[in-house]
Design a protein around this motif. Structure first.
Motif, PDB file in Angstrom:
ATOM      1  N   LEU A  42      16.643   4.443   9.766  1.00 29.96           N
ATOM      2  CA  LEU A  42      16.318   3.459   8.733  1.00 29.96           C
ATOM      3  C   LEU A  42      16.469   2.044   9.269  1.00 29.96           C
ATOM      4  N   SER A  43      17.538   1.831   9.991  1.00 26.08           N
ATOM      5  CA  SER A  43      17.774   0.502  10.534  1.00 26.08           C
ATOM      6  C   SER A  43      16.747   0.171  11.617  1.00 26.08           C
ATOM      7  N   GLN A  44      16.437   1.172  12.438  1.00 24.61           N
ATOM      8  CA  GLN A  44      15.478   0.975  13.519  1.00 24.61           C
ATOM      9  C   GLN A  44      14.074   0.680  12.971  1.00 24.61           C
ATOM     10  N   VAL A  45      13.628   1.549  12.071  1.00 28.49           N
ATOM     11  CA  VAL A  45      12.293   1.359  11.507  1.00 28.49           C
ATOM     12  C   VAL A  45      12.248   0.085  10.653  1.00 28.49           C
ATOM     13  N   GLY A  46      13.317  -0.170   9.917  1.00 28.24           N
ATOM     14  CA  GLY A  46      13.360  -1.384   9.106  1.00 28.24           C
ATOM     15  C   GLY A  46      13.213  -2.626   9.960  1.00 28.24           C
ATOM     16  N   ALA A  47      13.910  -2.649  11.087  1.00 25.48           N
ATOM     17  CA  ALA A  47      13.829  -3.798  11.991  1.00 25.48           C
ATOM     18  C   ALA A  47      12.419  -3.941  12.540  1.00 25.48           C
ATOM     19  N   HIS A  48      11.817  -2.800  12.836  1.00 23.10           N
ATOM     20  CA  HIS A  48      10.460  -2.824  13.374  1.00 23.10           C
ATOM     21  C   HIS A  48       9.473  -3.359  12.345  1.00 23.10           C
ATOM     22  N   VAL A  49       9.585  -2.880  11.125  1.00 23.39           N
ATOM     23  CA  VAL A  49       8.724  -3.386  10.054  1.00 23.39           C
ATOM     24  C   VAL A  49       8.892  -4.893   9.916  1.00 23.39           C
ATOM     25  N   ALA A  50      10.145  -5.331   9.949  1.00 18.98           N
ATOM     26  CA  ALA A  50      10.411  -6.761   9.790  1.00 18.98           C
ATOM     27  C   ALA A  50       9.794  -7.569  10.918  1.00 18.98           C
ATOM     28  N   SER A  51       9.932  -7.077  12.145  1.00 24.47           N
ATOM     29  CA  SER A  51       9.439  -7.893  13.253  1.00 24.47           C
ATOM     30  C   SER A  51       7.913  -7.892  13.299  1.00 24.47           C
ATOM     31  N   GLN A  52       7.318  -6.781  12.906  1.00 26.85           N
ATOM     32  CA  GLN A  52       5.859  -6.765  12.796  1.00 26.85           C
ATOM     33  C   GLN A  52       5.392  -7.737  11.725  1.00 26.85           C
ATOM     34  N   TYR A  53       6.154  -7.792  10.654  1.00 29.86           N
ATOM     35  CA  TYR A  53       5.830  -8.721   9.572  1.00 29.86           C
ATOM     36  C   TYR A  53       5.857 -10.163  10.072  1.00 29.86           C
ATOM     37  N   GLU A  61       5.388 -11.215  13.052  1.00 31.50           N
ATOM     38  CA  GLU A  61       4.215 -11.420  13.905  1.00 31.50           C
ATOM     39  C   GLU A  61       2.964 -11.674  13.082  1.00 31.50           C
ATOM     40  N   ARG A  62       2.778 -10.837  12.068  1.00 32.88           N
ATOM     41  CA  ARG A  62       1.574 -10.974  11.251  1.00 32.88           C
ATOM     42  C   ARG A  62       1.543 -12.307  10.509  1.00 32.88           C
ATOM     43  N   ILE A  63       2.691 -12.688   9.974  1.00 32.88           N
ATOM     44  CA  ILE A  63       2.772 -13.978   9.295  1.00 32.88           C
ATOM     45  C   ILE A  63       2.481 -15.103  10.285  1.00 32.88           C
ATOM     46  N   GLY A  64       3.033 -14.958  11.489  1.00 26.49           N
ATOM     47  CA  GLY A  64       2.808 -15.962  12.527  1.00 26.49           C
ATOM     48  C   GLY A  64       1.329 -16.090  12.879  1.00 26.49           C
ATOM     49  N   ALA A  65       0.638 -14.943  12.900  1.00 28.95           N
ATOM     50  CA  ALA A  65      -0.792 -14.949  13.202  1.00 28.95           C
ATOM     51  C   ALA A  65      -1.564 -15.702  12.122  1.00 28.95           C
ATOM     52  N   LEU A  66      -0.980 -15.802  10.947  1.00 28.63           N
ATOM     53  CA  LEU A  66      -1.615 -16.545   9.859  1.00 28.63           C
ATOM     54  C   LEU A  66      -1.141 -17.996   9.837  1.00 28.63           C
ATOM     55  N   GLY A  67      -0.392 -18.387  10.870  1.00 28.90           N
ATOM     56  CA  GLY A  67       0.012 -19.784  10.987  1.00 28.90           C
ATOM     57  C   GLY A  67       1.222 -20.170  10.167  1.00 28.90           C
ATOM     58  N   LEU A  68       2.019 -19.172   9.779  1.00 37.91           N
ATOM     59  CA  LEU A  68       3.169 -19.469   8.923  1.00 37.91           C
ATOM     60  C   LEU A  68       4.457 -18.879   9.480  1.00 37.91           C
ATOM     61  N   LYS A  69       5.573 -19.453   9.045  1.00 36.70           N
ATOM     62  CA  LYS A  69       6.863 -18.832   9.305  1.00 36.70           C
ATOM     63  C   LYS A  69       7.226 -17.997   8.085  1.00 36.70           C
ATOM     64  N   PRO A  70       8.048 -16.967   8.270  1.00 37.00           N
ATOM     65  CA  PRO A  70       8.416 -16.101   7.157  1.00 37.00           C
ATOM     66  C   PRO A  70       8.946 -16.874   5.956  1.00 37.00           C
TER      67      PRO A  70
END
Lengths: 158, 158
Positions: free
Chosen positions: B14-25, B27-36
């Motif tokens: 849960l912690s591993q996958v959760g961290a992965h989801v968060a870091s992908q998020y 990245e995706r937000i960054g690709a849209l020119g924003l910070k989380p």
DNA sequence: TATTGTTATACTCTATAACTATA
DNA sequence: TATAGTTATAGAGTATAACAATA
């Protein structure tokens, strides 16, 4: 975002529960008088007792300069020792003290406790199923078993 | 830590996958020119268009002074507007611009995409089961449906 | 006098470069 | 000259207090 699709709900729950697990972990580590980074260093030294700060830095993907203060703090807590190395007077051998090993045991105990609390509403067969499904997701996402992708950046709610 | 017990393995995953989801998020937000954080502010303004900085600060549990720079940045990006309020010349009404609403749509689209990728190896019945089990854990942990406990601190690997 | 937004300050965490002492 | 550890510096990100304009 609520996540209208089934996949969306799952992703949200994974992120929500993952964040909760992480923050509980920080609390538990704090109750043991450590910061998460320090706990991580402790664990890494335990896994390769006697390694140098350079080697530790590589394993943690962290700049050597950052380790100075980190090891200083752990040494002041009496958990880690910088032992002189016979052949080379430039580098130290990092070792856990007895207190360090004990503290590490405490961490593992606390983490186990946390895991049991987290799963307390699931019966054995449900645990097996959940484990399987999470494993499938983790493998599909390219995550290696047992290797944690540290939270390096803080993330606001998804 | 590998986590020898079934509960331990689940907590780790849960912690591993959760961290992965968060870091992908991130990245995706960054690709849209924003910070989380900016994405979060955007979402909160969308949920209560026209609110004041004070009100926003309370909703985000964030000091008002912190919002100044945050809103400045979003205004410079042309995503948010500080509109004058007729009755009170002390406070502003925070609104999304058209570009702001569009950007928010982009975020939601990207997050959906991420969720679908995450679950691509699970068939529909497995998704239902996983959702149920995660929901049970979340409820047992006292997490409210749809409310994300922000990652406020960064956490090193468990 | 109380409230809204702002500026100023400080503290933590981390990245990077320059330095020292050995080798 | 190369390497291990250290010091110094700078940049995020955030918490807190003091302040100016308005109510």
């Amino acid at each position: 975002m609520d996540g209208k699709t089934e996949a969306g709900r799952i992703a949200f729950l994974l992120s929500q529960v993952g964040a909760h697990v992480a923050s509980q972990y920080v609390e538990r580590i704090g109750a043991l008088g450590l910061k998460p980074t320090e706990a991580r260093v402790l664990r890494e030294i335990a896994a390769a007792d006697g390694l140098s700060q350079q080697a530790l830095g590589e394993r943690l993907a962290v700049y050597p300069s950052r380790l100075v203060g980190l090891i200083d703090a752990l040494e002041k807590l009496g958990l880690v020792e910088r032992r002189d190395r016979p052949g080379d007077r430039r580098s130290y051998a990092l070792c856990l003290t007895d207190a360090g090993w004990k503290r590490l045991e405490g961490i593992e105990h606390s983490v186990n406790e946390q895991a049991n609390e987290l799963c307390r509403d699931l019966d054995p067969s449900q645990r097996v199923i959940l484990n399987e499904l999470l494993d499938r997701i983790a493998r599909g996402a390219g995550l290696s078993p047992g290797i944690h992708p540290e939270f390096r950046k803080s993330v606001d709610g998804s």
